[in-house]
Structures are given as C-alpha cells and as structure tokens.
Design an enzyme around this catalytic site. Structure first.
Site, PDB file in Angstrom:
ATOM      1  CG  ASP A  51      30.847   9.373  -5.783  1.00  8.62           C
ATOM      2  OD1 ASP A  51      30.134   9.927  -6.632  1.00  8.62           O
ATOM      3  OD2 ASP A  51      31.298   8.218  -5.916  1.00  8.62           O
ATOM      4  CD  GLU A 224      23.193   7.783  -8.250  1.00 12.03           C
ATOM      5  OE1 GLU A 224      23.259   6.553  -8.153  1.00 12.03           O
ATOM      6  OE2 GLU A 224      23.687   8.412  -9.209  1.00 12.03           O
TER       7      GLU A 224
END
Length: 585
Positions: A51, A224
C-alpha cells in the site's frame, strides 16, 4: 593493430562526447545524459511493504507503507532519485499514538497516505477495529509526529488527503454502498469530505464520488485506495479495483470539479496483470493500489504494490505485497502506468533525477547484511508484534548484544511477545544468529522464527526435553518437526541457528561450533507460510524470540548478531549483468 584499435577507441570516445554535448545543448541535464543507460531494479522496496503512498516536496521524495499489527507503525522513507530509499523514521513510534492491543496480525494499520501542504506533512490512515480513521502531522517528516486526530465522520478505510491549488483540502476514502445496501458482495463506494487542516476536522456534507466502480453494471469489487490529482484542467480520481489478489487493478476517472461528477477512462484499467498467463516466468502479479508523483522535471511515475509468486499458477508468495516503481505517460489527457510494456518490468531506465548513493542499510536487489546490535537503540527497521507496554529487551546488558526477557507472552495470544523481526525480502536466502541461552524448564524456549501469523510459523530454538537440553523445530500447532539433543558441554556454549528459504522449501540448521552447520530438517513446507495458505495482508518476517509459554520466568536469552542474505536469480538477470549490491557491517 594496436594503433588501429587505439584510434577506433579515440573515435568512439569523441562520438560519445559529441552526442553528450548535443543532448546538453538540446536541454538534457548532464545527470540525465549520464543515466541514459542505467536501470533500476524492482521492487524498489521488496518484502512486506504494501500500500505505498508517495509525495514530493521540492527535490525530496517521501514514501510510506502499511504495517497492520506491527509496531512501530508506518515506516517513512526518503529519496532524491525515486530508486534508492533510506528509512528516516516510523510515523507511529510511540504507544500513545498506536494501540494495537488484541489485534490479529493482518488488522491494525491499513493503507496510510502521505501529503504536504504549506510546511506541514500529513499522514492519514485507518486503525481497523479500534477507532477508525485519523490524521497525524509533522513539520519534519522524520518526526516527531503528532498524536492522532480522529475523524468520526469518515466511515470507511483507505483515506487520503488532496490539497487543491485553491487552498481547499479534501479527504477521500472507501466507504459503504449507498444506504448501506450493497447490490453484490464487494460493492463499495468512494466518498469525500472537505477537510480543514487547521482544526483537523471535516467540513460540510459528504460527497459520493464513485458507486461500485468504473462500471457498476459489471459488478466491480472493492473500489479502494483512492487518490485525487489536479493536472491542467482536470481533477483525476485514481483507485484500485478487483481486490488485492490476482485480479487487482488500477482505474482512473476525471472531472472538472474536485467534488465530481467523475467520468471513467474508457480504456480502464490503467494498470493490471490479471489478463496474463499465471505460468509466465518470474511473474509480477496482483498489481494495484497505486499512487502517482510528478518530478521536478515534469516526468510522472507510479508506485504500486505487487507480488512475486514463486510457483506461477499456485500464486504462492512469502514476501508479501511489495512496492514497485514504473513510469507513467499521458495519452489523450489520461495517465497510463507502464505504458510501453504488457508485463510489469523488473528493471526500467532510471528517472531523470540526480543520482543518489545507496543507503547503508540495503533495501533492494541482492545483498548480505549483518545486524550486530552495537547501536544504542534498536534500528528502526526492526518490528514488534503489537504495541509494547514494557521494556523487555536490552542492547546494553551485555553491551553490543540483544537480550530478550523470557516472558509468558507467546504467539498464540494477541499480545506483545518477546519477538523482534525483519522482513523476508527475497524468495531465496537465509537468516542466522548466535544464541546464548540456558533453558531451565521445558516451557522455556528461545531462538529464530519464520513468522507469517499466529497460526503459521516455524520456530527453531533451544529448550528442554525432560532434563535434557535440545535444539527443536516447532510449527504453530506446537508440533515438534525435529529435535536434536545437546551434550552438557554443547548446552553451555553459544548455539548457532539458521533458516534457509528457497521458494516453497525451507531448511533449518544449527551449529555448536561457528560455521559447522548441521542440518536439522530439510524440505519443510514453505507454502505453509505463504499468503495463499496463511491468508491476510502481511508477509513473512524473520526474527528472534523468547517465551516461557504462559508461565512466570526470570530467564533471559541473548543474541550476538543477526545475519540476513537474499539471493534471487531474477535480480541478477533483470539487470543484465549489473553487479549485485552487497553490504556487510
């Protein structure tokens, strides 16, 4: 013949010199000219660094990643060339900033993002199960960072901040389906609030930016990791779709207004590997959760997570989700990641930026590194499980060694055991250490661990079996996979422990004399430690552990050093003969 060769050499040098001069006259910097034939190696942060989020401040770049239930939380790296990164701190490095008590290993901190505005850095993230979303800020990216400013109105995960050129700021995040009534499993939305950076609170009404994904009729899942960028006349909303496994992708939409409406790019996704055969050699898979950055020279690059399965169609990988870097080009006013290739590459030409020295602590390529514990504090790359509530290790007793208290805490409980670890960053390599430990009872154990989560790990160490000291290999179910008795003399001397890994196979060694390794057990199932089997969002860490398994103890275990070696063949071939980076302290 010699004179002829010399003349040709001089001619070639003159041609190169003229070419360099022409490139400089045409506007290329000397640095860019010097770097024309150089390449960098992907992943730029191998191992469990998922991420990624990036921002630029002047000529400096800062990158952060998720840490889930590990402490300290959210490492922050600095670079000037986007390739060589040095860790300068951990954003959440104080217990009052980060409560991980009781968290599963793959819970905790999700998808942090970093941004900068008017002299202040901001990091916004989600603490799953214990508070939700929050922002911290700092004027120095190395810290200290503030305590959390909680965002009760932001109901969801993966928040990011966008600072518009008109002075306004916005927080964008993944949230529930409209009216919390999903049309299908994985139906999510992207929402936004205006955000006041002075009060650290949301302003006004919530905006729904994306419902489901770029085409809800196709039932896209898990939209997302959103980011907004302003480029020329458009606001661009970029997000991931498809879940974080093999169907992962990155999509882009745009609008004339920050608050929408956003129109998707007709050729989405702008990054994915899901259409490629799983049996391709040295696959890079699960690409997505990207962030874009524009250099001071006007070039665009993307950081994103990806995985490196070692068995193709089996999709087994133990190194977790890693951070990759790829170029971005703009076509018809849309950004395209990895535009010149179908496959994500293990190497690309280096960015047109000033070259930077490799850091003392290596983070990419093949290397060997020894941690000798001679610093006064534990180096910042080491991880603990969950938030420490007491000081259970020492670097001063004795000085220059790591000493762990043998405590009742153990992996099977959701607490903070006597365990420090570093990431496994290679498919092939080893970890080893020297242990001084005299167990008093069968419940006392200390040694070296390959750990994915509380249900999937291998522990190699020293303990007692009856009245006899032994070297023992255990799995997470406490099953003894192998053991070897130690003589009375051997039991009083240092014990050397080593774990070798090669894709889906691990081997465990010990030695009672330095360098004289004896195989304890070979061909141990490494897929047991893979994300495909163990689940979750983390990767394997390799570390040092001591426990009394729920019973009181005053014993201690001392580790003199910790060696790590990574030697992946793909790093050798991808650089076409470039020498691997090796460092030994």
């Amino acid at each position: 013949m010699l004179n002829k060769r010399y003349s040709l050499l001089l001619l070639n040098k003159r041609i190169i010199a003229v070419m360099v001069l022409l490139m400089v006259l045409l506007g290329a910097s000397p640095v860019a000219v010097a770097q024309q034939k150089q390449t960098f190696q992907n992943p730029i942060l191998p191992g469990f660094y998922p991420d990624p989020s990036i921002c630029r401040v002047g000529e400096d770049y800062y990158l952060i990643s998720s840490t889930f239930a590990y402490f300290p939380g959210v490492p922050i790296f600095h670079s000037k060339d986007l390739v060589n990164w040095k860790q300068i701190g951990n954003i959440l490095n104080r217990p009052e900033q980060l409560n991980l008590d009781g968290h599963d290993v793959s819970r905790g901190i999700f998808a942090p993002t970093i941004s900068y505005k008017d002299g202040t850095f901001y990091m916004v993230t989600t603490l799953i199960d214990k508070g939700g979303n929050f922002v911290v800020r700092a004027t120095n990216p190395a810290g200290p960072w503030s305590t959390p400013h909680w965002l009760p109105n932001v109901n969801g995960i993966d928040p990011s901040l966008f600072h518009d050129e008109n002075g306004k700021s916005y927080i964008i995040y993944n949230s529930d389906a409209p009216d919390n009534k999903p049309q299908y499993d994985g139906h999510r939305t992207i929402r936004m609030y205006e955000f006041d950076v002075k009060t650290m609170k949301t302003i006004g009404a919530q905006h729904l930016l994306v419902n489901g994904g770029v085409d809800i009729s196709k039932k896209p899942v898990w939209i997302e990791g959103p980011h907004i960028y302003k480029e020329k006349d458009f606001y661009y909303l970029m997000a991931a779709e498809g879940g974080t496994s093999v169907n992962h992708s990155e999509v882009i939409l745009r609008s004339k207004s920050a608050t929408g409406p956003y129109v998707p790019y007709e050729k989405n996704p702008i990054l994915t590997q899901r259409h490629l055969p799983a049996t391709r050699p040295n696959p890079v898979s699960a690409t997505g959760h990207a962030d874009l950055v524009q250099t001071q020279n006007g070039d665009w690059w993307a950081v994103f997570l990806a995985t490196r399965p070692y068995d193709g169609a089996g999709d087994h990988y133990n190194t977790g989700r890693e951070t990759f870097l790829a170029p971005v080009t703009w076509k018809d006013n849309w950004p395209i990641i990895n535009p010149d290739h179908d496959l994500v590459q293990y190497s690309y030409p280096v960015p047109n930026l000033p070259a930077q020295k490799k850091p003392a602590f290596p983070l990419s390529g093949n290397f060997t590194y020894r941690e000798d514990f001679k610093e006064g504090t534990l180096p910042m790359y080491w991880l603990q499980l969950r938030t420490p509530r007491s000081q259970w290790y020492s670097l001063r007793n004795p000085k220059g060694k790591l000493t762990l208290d043998v405590r009742p805490e153990r992996f099977s409980k959701k607490d903070n055991p006597s365990f420090i670890a570093r990431r496994q960053q290679h498919v092939t390599g080893s970890a080893s250490t020297q242990l001084e430990f005299i167990p008093q009872k069968e419940n006392e154990f200390a040694g070296l661990v390959a750990f994915h989560n509380s249900e999937h790990y291998y522990a190699l160490g020293k303990t007692m079996k009856g009245n006899e000291p032994v070297v023992q290999l255990l799995d997470a179910d406490k099953k003894v996979l192998a053991h070897k008795a130690l003589s009375k003399k051997e039991s009083k001397n240092p014990l050397f422990l080593k774990i070798e890994f090669n894709g889906g196979a691990y081997a465990f060694y010990y030695a009672t004399q330095k360098g004289k390794w004896q195989l304890l057990k070979d061909k141990v199932d490494g897929e047991y430690l893979s994300t495909r089997v163990a689940g979750g969002f983390v990767g394997v860490v390799l570390g040092l552990y001591a426990t009394s398994n729920g019973q009181p103890s005053t014993n201690k275990a001392t580790f003199d050093w910790f060696d790590y070696t990574g030697n992946d063949s793909v790093f050798e071939t991808s650089t076409k003969g470039q020498k691997a980076y090796n460092t030994t302290n």
